[in-house]
Design a protein around this motif. Structure first.
Motif: not given
Length: 209
Positions: A100-122
């Motif tokens: 998780f420390h290696s993933w923190a702040g990575a662009a791909w992790a940010d995009w996947l996380f945010m798209l997941g929140l938005l997609g599931v929410g919608l």
């Protein structure tokens, strides 16, 4: 003053097939009661679906714009902040701590996380694609559960983890609710589930329901 009481006393609650005078219950009345129960059940699931959708949408909006709740003002994604750096960078327990420390702040992790929140929410709010939303949401909840690692009594530095339950925390409950909402087609009430199901691509691929 004398009061005339009805010759048919009762508590006000009668099962359709158990009238005292032995009369056969009216099929239409029984059907009406059953339809009312089904409608109430559908409304309860639909309400849970909309509320669950707002949980995901709020997390997306707060992390994007920095409303000052979980994300400080000026630290939102739109301001250049990272939605994953703060959480994943402070993971202090569990077998995936270094990952998780290696993933923190990575662009791909940010995009996947945010798209997941938005997609599931919608999807939950609109009542469409509940099965894909349940899968995506469950994966997200599983990763967040692993990041907090509730089974641990102590963090890596030896301090108490303050875990309230070693297994059944809110991540597990959210995942179970997501699966239940998809299983009962909760988007059909107060949502666009029926219209979504009529689309040719959805008819041909049931997993999109």
């Amino acid at each position: 003053m004398a009061m005339h009481q009805s010759t048919h006393r009762g508590s006000g609650f009668h099962l359709p097939s158990s009238r005292r005078n032995g009369a056969v219950s009216v099929p239409g009345a029984a059907d009406s009661v059953e339809a009312g129960a089904l409608a109430a059940r559908a409304f309860v699931f639909a309400s849970a679906r909309v509320l669950m959708g707002f949980v995901f949408l709020w997390a997306f909006l707060d992390k994007t714009f920095g409303f000052g709740y979980a994300t400080a003002s000026g630290k939102g994604w739109i301001d250049g902040g990272s939605p994953t750096e703060g959480f994943l960078g402070h993971v202090a327990v569990g077998p995936m701590e270094s990952t998780f420390h290696s993933w923190a702040g990575a662009a791909w992790a940010d995009w996947l996380f945010m798209l997941g929140l938005l997609g599931v929410g919608l999807a939950l709010t609109a009542g469409v694609a509940l099965r894909p939303a349940a899968v995506a949401g469950t994966v997200m909840m599983a990763l967040m559960w692993a990041a907090e690692w509730p089974p641990a009594k102590h963090l890596s530095d030896g301090s108490a983890s303050m875990s309230t339950n070693p297994f059944a925390d809110y991540h597990v409950l959210y995942a179970v609710l997501l699966i239940a909402l998809a299983a009962v087609s909760a988007g059909d009430a107060l949502g666009l589930g029926r219209l979504w199901a009529r689309l040719p691509i959805v008819r041909d691929h049931a997993w999109l329901r």
